[in-house]
Design a protein around this motif. Structure first.
Motif, PDB file in Angstrom:
ATOM      1  N   LYS A  41       0.849  -1.348  -0.174  1.00 17.06           N
ATOM      2  CA  LYS A  41       0.115  -0.032  -0.077  1.00 17.06           C
ATOM      3  C   LYS A  41       0.829   1.206  -0.212  1.00 17.06           C
ATOM      4  O   LYS A  41       0.534   2.315  -0.508  1.00 17.06           O
ATOM      5  CB  LYS A  41      -0.888   0.041   1.243  1.00 17.06           C
ATOM      6  CG  LYS A  41      -2.038  -0.987   1.156  1.00 17.06           C
ATOM      7  CD  LYS A  41      -2.957  -0.573   2.313  1.00 17.06           C
ATOM      8  CE  LYS A  41      -4.346  -1.162   2.225  1.00 17.06           C
ATOM      9  NZ  LYS A  41      -5.070  -1.138   3.390  1.00 17.06           N
ATOM     10  N   GLN A  42       2.090   1.029   0.667  1.00 16.55           N
ATOM     11  CA  GLN A  42       2.840   2.394   0.986  1.00 16.55           C
ATOM     12  C   GLN A  42       3.452   2.649  -0.436  1.00 16.55           C
ATOM     13  O   GLN A  42       3.656   3.708  -0.964  1.00 16.55           O
ATOM     14  CB  GLN A  42       3.818   2.119   1.755  1.00 16.55           C
ATOM     15  CG  GLN A  42       4.662   3.192   2.330  1.00 16.55           C
ATOM     16  CD  GLN A  42       5.145   3.304   3.828  1.00 16.55           C
ATOM     17  OE1 GLN A  42       4.981   2.554   4.498  1.00 16.55           O
ATOM     18  NE2 GLN A  42       6.533   3.734   3.668  1.00 16.55           N
ATOM     19  N   LEU A  43       3.886   1.562  -1.062  1.00 11.80           N
ATOM     20  CA  LEU A  43       4.673   1.818  -2.288  1.00 11.80           C
ATOM     21  C   LEU A  43       3.626   2.246  -3.617  1.00 11.80           C
ATOM     22  O   LEU A  43       3.861   3.133  -4.210  1.00 11.80           O
ATOM     23  CB  LEU A  43       4.906   0.522  -2.760  1.00 11.80           C
ATOM     24  CG  LEU A  43       6.368  -0.091  -2.276  1.00 11.80           C
ATOM     25  CD1 LEU A  43       6.776  -1.511  -2.502  1.00 11.80           C
ATOM     26  CD2 LEU A  43       7.362   0.740  -2.051  1.00 11.80           C
ATOM     27  N   ASP A  44       2.308   1.765  -3.525  1.00 12.87           N
ATOM     28  CA  ASP A  44       1.300   2.257  -4.281  1.00 12.87           C
ATOM     29  C   ASP A  44       0.976   3.577  -3.985  1.00 12.87           C
ATOM     30  O   ASP A  44       0.833   4.192  -5.072  1.00 12.87           O
ATOM     31  CB  ASP A  44      -0.227   1.472  -4.121  1.00 12.87           C
ATOM     32  CG  ASP A  44      -0.020   0.012  -4.529  1.00 12.87           C
ATOM     33  OD1 ASP A  44       1.105  -0.321  -5.202  1.00 12.87           O
ATOM     34  OD2 ASP A  44      -0.701  -0.913  -4.196  1.00 12.87           O
ATOM     35  N   GLN A  45       0.984   4.195  -2.852  1.00 14.57           N
ATOM     36  CA  GLN A  45       1.070   5.691  -2.543  1.00 14.57           C
ATOM     37  C   GLN A  45       2.128   6.332  -3.338  1.00 14.57           C
ATOM     38  O   GLN A  45       1.831   7.533  -3.667  1.00 14.57           O
ATOM     39  CB  GLN A  45       0.994   5.771  -0.972  1.00 14.57           C
ATOM     40  CG  GLN A  45      -0.333   5.597  -0.412  1.00 14.57           C
ATOM     41  CD  GLN A  45      -0.380   5.667   1.467  1.00 14.57           C
ATOM     42  OE1 GLN A  45       0.639   5.785   1.848  1.00 14.57           O
ATOM     43  NE2 GLN A  45      -1.595   5.975   1.792  1.00 14.57           N
TER      44      GLN A  45
END
Length: 184
Positions: A41-45
């Motif tokens: 999720k953090q990488l997608d953000q």
């Protein structure tokens, strides 16, 4: 908590690695590995934030490949690799104001933060549209309805933006397209 050894940015030419890393949620030496997985999720953000940064610098066709974390479980280190394809930089080609019946076109045009020839910026377009909406929401114009409408189309001549104030009799303006979703 394990830490990232480093974040590697590849393919950037127009925007510095420092600016890109500043826009990211993921920070070096603050990356978490939990039960053998990286926080996707953090990488997608991070991808969305990097794209927003490029769109604000006129790179509407920029692409960011999903970051590839390289996990070294023995040492508890993570290296995140971000590949960027910038594309060409777009500029504002022309700005047309149509249907300005309540206020003079010159008054609406003064609210614009973009001018022909400027590097296109999605956030500056959004700010301009908000300023125009505020102008129509002022006490003098409360009886008129205004709905945000805009479109932009990358072309070889640059980005074309259009903003359309309300039509007569308080009807909302028709739009040739909606502004694509982006970070606010």
């Amino acid at each position: 908590m394990d830490s990232a050894d480093r974040i590697v940015i590849r393919g950037n030419r127009a925007i510095s690695e420092r600016q890109i890393k500043a826009a990211m949620v993921t920070r070096e030496r603050r990356f978490w590995v939990r039960a053998g997985t990286v926080q996707r999720k953090q990488l997608d953000q991070d991808v969305e934030r990097i794209l927003a940064l490029y769109h604000d610098h006129g790179y509407l066709q920029a692409r960011v490949e999903p970051p590839e974390p390289d996990v070294d479980y023995a040492r508890g280190r993570v290296t995140v690799i971000v590949d960027i394809v910038e594309g060409s930089q777009d500029r504002v080609g022309q700005i047309r104001i149509a249907g300005a019946r309540v206020l003079p076109e010159s008054e609406v045009r003064r609210q614009l933060k973009l001018r022909p020839g400027d590097v296109f910026s999605r956030s500056r377009l959004r700010d301009s549209l908000e300023r125009i909406a505020d102008l129509y929401r002022s006490p003098l114009n409360r009886k008129r309805r205004w709905r945000e409408t805009a479109s932009y189309a990358p072309s070889s001549a640059g980005a074309v933006t259009r903003s359309r104030p309300p039509c007569a009799r308080g009807q909302p303006a028709r739009s040739p397209g909606r502004l694509p979703p982006g970070p606010r």
